[in-house]
Design an enzyme around this catalytic site. Structure first.
Site, PDB file in Angstrom:
ATOM      1  N   CYS A  12       0.843  -1.204   0.000  1.00  0.00           N
ATOM      2  CA  CYS A  12       0.000   0.000   0.000  1.00  0.00           C
ATOM      3  C   CYS A  12       0.876   1.250   0.000  1.00  0.00           C
ATOM      4  CB  CYS A  12      -0.910  -0.008   1.223  1.00  0.00           C
ATOM      5  SG  CYS A  12      -1.906   1.503   1.388  1.00  0.00           S
ATOM      6  N   CYS A  15      -0.004   3.159   3.828  1.00  0.00           N
ATOM      7  CA  CYS A  15       0.362   2.570   5.124  1.00  0.00           C
ATOM      8  C   CYS A  15       1.448   1.504   5.009  1.00  0.00           C
ATOM      9  CB  CYS A  15      -0.863   1.976   5.810  1.00  0.00           C
ATOM     10  SG  CYS A  15      -1.506   0.486   4.999  1.00  0.00           S
ATOM     11  N   CYS A  48      -6.456  -1.460  -0.334  1.00  0.00           N
ATOM     12  CA  CYS A  48      -5.854  -1.839   0.945  1.00  0.00           C
ATOM     13  C   CYS A  48      -6.940  -1.933   2.010  1.00  0.00           C
ATOM     14  CB  CYS A  48      -4.803  -0.812   1.360  1.00  0.00           C
ATOM     15  SG  CYS A  48      -4.060  -1.152   2.974  1.00  0.00           S
ATOM     16  N   CYS A  78       7.380 -11.582 -14.677  1.00  0.00           N
ATOM     17  CA  CYS A  78       8.320 -12.114 -15.667  1.00  0.00           C
ATOM     18  C   CYS A  78       8.661 -11.098 -16.756  1.00  0.00           C
ATOM     19  CB  CYS A  78       7.790 -13.410 -16.268  1.00  0.00           C
ATOM     20  SG  CYS A  78       6.208 -13.270 -17.147  1.00  0.00           S
ATOM     21  N   HIS A 105       4.207 -16.440 -20.673  1.00  0.00           N
ATOM     22  CA  HIS A 105       5.473 -16.283 -19.956  1.00  0.00           C
ATOM     23  C   HIS A 105       6.452 -15.622 -20.915  1.00  0.00           C
ATOM     24  CE1 HIS A 105       8.325 -16.745 -16.802  1.00  0.00           C
ATOM     25  NE2 HIS A 105       9.110 -17.589 -17.448  1.00  0.00           N
ATOM     26  N   ASP A 122      16.356 -17.298 -17.965  1.00  0.00           N
ATOM     27  CA  ASP A 122      15.135 -16.824 -17.317  1.00  0.00           C
ATOM     28  C   ASP A 122      15.529 -16.175 -15.996  1.00  0.00           C
ATOM     29  OD1 ASP A 122      12.706 -16.487 -15.986  1.00  0.00           O
ATOM     30  OD2 ASP A 122      11.800 -18.203 -16.990  1.00  0.00           O
TER      31      ASP A 122
END
Length: 348
Positions: A12, A15, A48, A78, A105, A122
């Protein structure tokens, strides 16, 4: 993982709360001009539910494609990992290209001059030269894997599957082979023209206009493509031997929450999943235990009210700066300075 972190959901902005029990995606929100300037046409919105925000605060998560911006934020999934990693590889002088799996992906390939071939890399999975990771480790059924680089656009699916014929037969969103070949040729010509005639998979040349140098670069690119064509054809023809090349169990997917990976069917079998979690613990160690709490000191109502008022001012200023496009780290220090200045100007 010290440099770039996987992000299921951003903390968030007000906060700092995090975790699926407090921060949840509520859909998409329109990109700002600043988002678009950094290649973020998609922006996720998160609510939130902490006691402080109680659902009233929305944190934005722009999906940046601009590598320079990603080197500031240092977080993502990714796509962000692949973009940032590719930029670093190019900066180090390596020919680099992206590979997009049409089943959702993306990773990189880096050309090894010593081995004369493209290596699977990767970044978010800490994997190098493990092209069967997705099929044999994750248990993922691939359809198309297309590489994009300065040298052109190429179908490299054969590198990432054991049995190419079985992969083709299982495709549910197949396109005509002749159409695909023509589309890849046209896209490659466009990319090479935009990049000044080619010159590798992502490593920039020196921009020289010398005709002999351009001809030599074109000849090298043609040989590299021909060698890769032979490599991919051999991979498709030798399914049995490729299966034997990976006797060691490859891990299931390491990044993302267990529920998310399970929903996508990327945990692999029990052995692969266990191996993935072991590796995940190594690269993302558990946070150290919290220090013992200090002895609680009771404050007067007047002091409590003063602290609460100052906290409210800081949160409001911080939120205003973040919503205006300022990075969270800069907004935190700027908010403190702004509140201090405002209080100094206030009449006593």
């Amino acid at each position: 993982r010290e440099f770039f972190r996987w992000c299921d959901a951003p903390p968030c902005d007000v906060c700092g709360a995090s975790g699926p029990e407090l921060v949840s995606c509520v859909g998409m929100t329109p990109p700002t001009a600043n988002d678009l300037a950094h290649g973020a046409s998609r922006v996720e919105a998160y609510a939130c539910a902490s006691a402080t925000c109680d659902g009233a605060v929305t944190t934005r998560f722009p999906r940046y494609n601009d590598a320079s911006k990603l080197l500031e934020t240092r977080r993502g999934r990714c796509g962000e990992f692949a973009n940032a990693f590719a930029q670093l590889c190019v900066a180090l002088g390596y020919d680099t290209r992206w590979v997009i799996d049409w089943e959702d992906h993306v990773w990189c390939e880096v050309f090894s001059a010593s081995q004369g071939r493209w290596l699977h890399c990767d970044a978010c999975e800490d994997a190098c030269d493990q092209p069967l990771l997705y099929e044999k480790g994750w248990g993922k059924k691939l359809s198309y894997a297309i590489a994009f680089g300065r040298g052109g656009v190429k179908d490299v699916t054969r590198r990432y599957v054991v049995d190419f014929d079985a992969t083709v037969a299982a495709r549910t969103r197949a396109c005509d082979d002749a159409w695909l070949a023509g589309a890849l040729r046209d896209a490659s010509a466009s990319v090479r023209a935009a990049c000044g005639g080619g010159g590798g998979g992502g490593g920039g040349g020196d921009g020289a206009d010398d005709g002999d140098a351009a001809a030599a670069a074109a000849a090298m690119e043609a040989k590299r493509n021909a060698d890769e064509d032979d490599e991919l054809a051999a991979a498709a023809a030798n399914a049995t031997s490729r299966e034997g090349d990976h006797q060691e169990t490859l891990p299931g997917r390491k990044t993302g929450s267990v529920a998310w990976r399970a929903a996508r069917g990327e945990l692999g079998d029990a052995v692969s999943a266990a191996k993935a979690e072991e590796a995940r613990d190594e690269i993302e160690p558990a946070a150290p235990p919290a220090p013992p709490r200090a002895k609680k000191v009771e404050l007067s109502d007047e002091v409590k009210a003063a602290y609460e008022a100052q906290e409210a001012e800081l949160k409001a200023e911080f939120r205003k700066l973040v919503l205006g496009g300022m990075a969270r780290e800069e907004a935190a220090t700027t908010a403190v300075d702004n509140v201090k200045k405002a209080r100094a100007r206030a009449p006593r």
